[in-house]
Design a protein around this motif. Structure first.
Motif, short mmCIF file in Angstrom:
data_model
loop_
_atom_site.label_atom_id
_atom_site.label_comp_id
_atom_site.label_asym_id
_atom_site.label_seq_id
_atom_site.Cartn_x
_atom_site.Cartn_y
_atom_site.Cartn_z
N ASP A 687 0.85 -1.20 0.00
CA ASP A 687 0.00 0.00 0.00
C ASP A 687 0.88 1.25 0.00
OD1 ASP A 687 -1.97 1.85 0.20
OD2 ASP A 687 -2.93 0.97 1.96
N THR A 688 0.60 2.14 -0.93
CA THR A 688 1.39 3.37 -1.00
C THR A 688 0.85 4.48 -0.10
OG1 THR A 688 0.09 4.11 -2.92
CG2 THR A 688 2.12 2.86 -3.36
N GLY A 689 -0.33 4.30 0.46
CA GLY A 689 -0.90 5.32 1.34
C GLY A 689 -0.32 5.26 2.73
N TRP A 690 -0.84 6.16 3.62
CA TRP A 690 -0.31 6.21 4.98
C TRP A 690 -1.30 5.78 6.05
CZ3 TRP A 690 -2.99 9.37 8.35
CH2 TRP A 690 -3.87 10.27 7.77
N VAL A 691 -2.58 5.60 5.62
CA VAL A 691 -3.61 5.29 6.62
C VAL A 691 -3.43 3.88 7.16
CG1 VAL A 691 -6.07 5.07 7.03
CG2 VAL A 691 -5.20 6.92 5.55
N ARG A 692 -3.31 2.90 6.25
CA ARG A 692 -3.22 1.50 6.69
C ARG A 692 -1.96 1.28 7.55
NH1 ARG A 692 -5.42 -3.15 4.74
NH2 ARG A 692 -6.14 -2.08 2.86
N PRO A 693 -0.77 1.71 7.13
CA PRO A 693 0.38 1.51 8.00
C PRO A 693 0.22 2.17 9.37
CG PRO A 693 1.11 2.04 5.80
CD PRO A 693 -0.36 2.28 5.82
N LEU A 694 -0.42 3.37 9.39
CA LEU A 694 -0.59 4.05 10.67
C LEU A 694 -1.52 3.26 11.59
CD1 LEU A 694 -0.14 6.49 12.50
CD2 LEU A 694 -2.05 7.64 11.32
N VAL A 695 -2.66 2.85 11.04
CA VAL A 695 -3.62 2.11 11.87
C VAL A 695 -3.03 0.77 12.32
CG1 VAL A 695 -5.89 1.01 11.87
CG2 VAL A 695 -5.58 3.24 10.78
N LEU A 696 -2.37 0.06 11.35
CA LEU A 696 -1.77 -1.24 11.70
C LEU A 696 -0.68 -1.07 12.74
CD1 LEU A 696 -1.46 -4.28 11.26
CD2 LEU A 696 0.05 -3.79 9.33
#
Length: 780
Positions: A687-696
């Motif tokens: 994933d190139t976005g930042w939402v998923r890494p932040l939440v995970l």
């Protein structure tokens, strides 16, 4: 003065003692001179030396001598003899022509007579070493006399023939001279050396050919052997010339174009065999002559038939002659050297025959690899029954029978092992070498493989059991490979092999390793049969995985009924399961189904207490099946499917921990946490976005803190690993950017500094690592 010794022996004894006294006198005189020189030096007398002192002085006897007086004397005498020999050669070759016939005769006669007579006087005076040197010069002069006589008196005579006669005369003269002066050690050995030349040179001069030369060598060797009974030194030339004669006979026998031409070499070889046997019979120390003579007899007799036979059948002919030599083991009347030599010769002939036959049989086994080029093509080759292949089978069976008989008679297990291997090789390859029909070939090879398997189970000899088991494995693999040439052959051969191996695995009295091997091969045959069934049904390759999984399910269902072979059978079944997953890998849907079915099998096996560890495999397979299914469906948010599994799993784990506080956190919370964290991590890395890494990352951090607070190992390690992976994913672009901006020497320098720091504090770091491991181990 009466003496019990004969006068000649007493005289020799006195001469030896006088020579020893002379040597001792020379040594003492040299010692006396050295002591006088030492005393003449001021301050050289050591303390404590005087009349009151007794025994040897407590100081070194001076510098070590590099050579003793007798050795120096021998060097001087040898050098003098060499110089005289050189002078005699120069006189004969250079100054001879300037003198007349009378002068030449007078000079040679006087010098030779003086050189030969001088040792008599020298020996009487006790100068034995000097006498040896002068005698050597005298012997050389006799050779020069013979050459001078040829050069002046008989220049037109054939040189080789004259050399033969001169060698005979010189041998006789030197022998007589040495017999007259027994104290001298050189004349008699020189006579023996000269006696080796007359007959071979006469054969060359008479153009007797290779066989004539061989006979001359053999007769000379026989004379040497007779002389060796009294003079041991003659045994060496006897062995050398006898071996040369046998080599000549063998070469002529192998090059013969007909049986008639092989008769003359056979006679030479038989004569050499008789000489070798007689030597070993008469003198036990000549035991090496017995096997050489026996092998020569085999070559002689079989060599007569060899020109009329094909190469393979010539090997059989040699075996027919050589293997009966093993029967000498049962003839105690023979001398030990002859009996052992005959048995050794028979073993050598059998080994060479087995190697020659094996060279023809091995290609039959290797040729079946060609079946893999095109399975079910029905192109099995057929051999020529009258070619060398049939003889190879006969030779293998003959040597196997001889080895079996030798094992029975000598009670040596090595012979039994050889017999098993050779018998299997001969019987297994015989139907192919004989060109029998394919069905008969498979029937015979299956029967031979089964017989080897029975022998591996019931043989009383451990070595024979191991050899039979190896032959069974090799035969089963080869016939299984050959069965791929046709569909009917595949089902028939693999079915029979599988049934036979299953019966062997169930046979209780057999050794455990034999039963385990049979169980593994039975599982392999079952897997192969199911793959063949799937191939015949024209199913797609990905669907072949489903029948293969039936093997895994069957072995798991049998479980404890398999007894001692349970573990190897389950390992083989696990390999079949991996094969099923590989077959299904071409289509995600089929792969997900196969993973799920394999998980069901593992979960069912994990019900048994002794196989609870398979529960982890079942969980991993179920998770993998879910991931494959989600990937096939193109799901971008796997959490929607994994969280509904994670939450109930964590609730079940919480209840489990409440009932059993000693339960491991991996068992209670590991599957539930992994069901969501691992798929989400895989999705975050793509994933190139930042939402998923932040939440995970936040969720993983919360899990890590909860695990640290509750002292639970599974949440701590799983959450920490996910947090670290997310951090690496987020920082990787910046690290790459910084690394690209730095000079190229900076990363190696930093790595070097890091290694130095770690090395300097290695012990402390190791202690900290141990503490960390102990702390984690205390968590649940």
């Amino acid at each position: 003065m009466n003496s019990p010794l004969p006068p000649a022996e007493e005289l020799a004894l006195i001469d030896r003692e006088l020579a020893q006294l002379d040597a001792r006198r020379l040594y003492l005189l040299g010692r006396r001179d050295w002591l006088l020189r030492l005393l003449q030096q001021p301050g050289a007398v050591p303390v404590g030396w005087g009349p009151a002192a007794s025994g040897p002085p407590a100081w070194s006897a001076g510098p070590p001598k590099e050579a003793s007086a007798p050795s120096a004397q021998n060097v001087l005498l040898t050098l003098g003899a060499v110089l005289l020999a050189v002078a005699a050669l120069a006189f004969t070759l250079v100054s001879w022509g300037s003198m007349g016939i009378a002068g030449r005769s007078a000079v040679l006669g006087v010098v030779t007579a003086a050189a030969l007579a001088a040792p008599v006087v020298l020996l009487r005076r006790g100068l034995r070493s000097t006498a040896e040197s002068v005698a050597a010069v005298g012997l050389l002069l006799t050779v020069l006399d013979a050459y001078a006589l040829y050069a002046v008196g008989m220049p037109d005579t054939d040189g080789t023939g004259y050399a033969a006669g001169a060698a005979a005369v010189l041998a006789a003269v030197w022998a007589g001279y040495g017999s007259a002066l027994r104290t001298l050690r050189l004349p008699l050995p020189a006579a023996v050396v000269a006696a080796q030349l007359p007959l071979p040179l006469a054969a060359v001069a008479g153009e007797a050919g290779p066989l004539g030369l061989g006979w001359a060598l053999l007769v000379t060797a026989a004379l040497d052997a007779a002389l060796a009974l009294r003079v041991r030194a003659a045994a060496v030339p006897a062995a050398v010339l006898g071996s040369a004669a046998l080599l000549v006979g063998a070469a002529r026998s192998w090059s013969a174009d007909s049986a008639a031409q092989a008769l003359a070499p056979a006679a030479l070889l038989l004569a050499g065999a008789a000489l070798g046997t007689a030597a070993a019979w008469r003198e036990p120390r000549a035991r090496a002559a017995a096997p050489v003579g026996a092998v020569a007899a085999v070559v002689a007799v079989a060599g007569v038939a060899r020109p009329e036979l094909e190469p393979g059948w010539a090997v059989v002919a040699h075996l027919l002659v050589g293997l009966p030599l093993l029967a000498a083991l049962r003839v105690p009347a023979l001398p030990e050297a002859v009996r052992r030599g005959s048995v050794l010769a028979g073993a050598v002939v059998g080994a060479l025959g087995a190697l020659a036959a094996g060279a023809a049989a091995v290609p039959v086994l290797v040729a079946r690899l060609r079946v893999l080029e095109e399975v079910w093509a029905a192109t099995a080759p057929v051999a020529d029954p009258y070619g060398p292949g049939a003889s190879a089978a006969v030779a293998l069976l003959m040597t196997a029978g001889a080895a079996w008989w030798l094992a029975r008679v000598s009670a040596r297990p090595e012979s039994g092992v050889v017999a098993v291997v050779l018998a299997w090789a001969g019987l297994f390859t015989a139907p192919v070498l004989l060109g029998l029909p394919v069905a008969v070939v498979f029937a015979v090879q299956l029967a031979v493989t089964g017989a080897a398997g029975v022998l591996a189970v019931r043989s009383p000899s451990r070595g024979a059991r191991i050899a039979a088991a190896a032959c069974t494995l090799a035969g089963a693999a080869n016939v299984s490979l050959g069965a791929l040439d046709g569909r009917a052959a595949t089902f028939a051969v693999w079915g029979l092999l599988g049934a036979g191996c299953a019966a062997g695995a169930a046979y209780g009295p057999a050794a455990r390793w034999v039963r385990s091997g049979a169980a593994v091969y039975a599982v392999g045959c079952a897997t192969g049969l199911l793959v063949a069934v799937a191939a015949v049904s024209d199913l797609a390759v990905v669907w072949w995985a489903l029948p293969v999984l039936a093997v895994l399910a069957s072995v798991a269902a049998l479980g404890p009924r398999l007894g001692a072979v349970r573990l190897p059978a389950e390992i083989a079944a696990a390999v079949s399961g991996v094969l099923a997953l590989v077959l299904a890998a071409g289509r995600p849907g089929t792969l997900a189904l196969s993973l799920a079915l394999a998980g069901v099998v593992c979960a069912g096996a994990a019900v048994r207490p002794e196989r609870r560890v398979l529960g982890w495999a079942a969980g991993a397979l179920f998770v993998a099946a879910t991931w494959v299914r989600l990937a096939e469906a193109g799901v971008a948010a796997p959490e929607a499917y994994t969280l509904p599994v994670t939450l109930p799993a964590l609730a079940v784990g919480f209840l489990r921990r409440r009932r059993d506080a000693q339960a491991s956190s991996w068992t209670a919370y590991g599957p539930g946490l992994a069901a969501t964290l691992v798929p989400s991590l895989l999705a975050a890395w793509g994933d190139t976005g930042w939402v998923r890494p932040l939440v995970l990352g936040a969720a993983a951090l919360a899990v890590t803190l909860a695990g640290a607070h509750r002292r639970l190992q599974a949440p701590l390690l799983l959450g920490g690993a996910v947090v670290a992976a997310v951090a690496v994913h987020e920082l990787a672009p910046y690290v790459v950017q910084v690394a690209g901006a730095l000079p190229r020497w900076v990363p190696p320098a930093l790595a070097g500094v890091l290694l130095l720091v770690v090395g300097a504090t290695y012990e402390k770091r190791l202690r900290d690592a141990r503490r960390l491991r102990a702390a984690i181990g205390r968590l649940r």
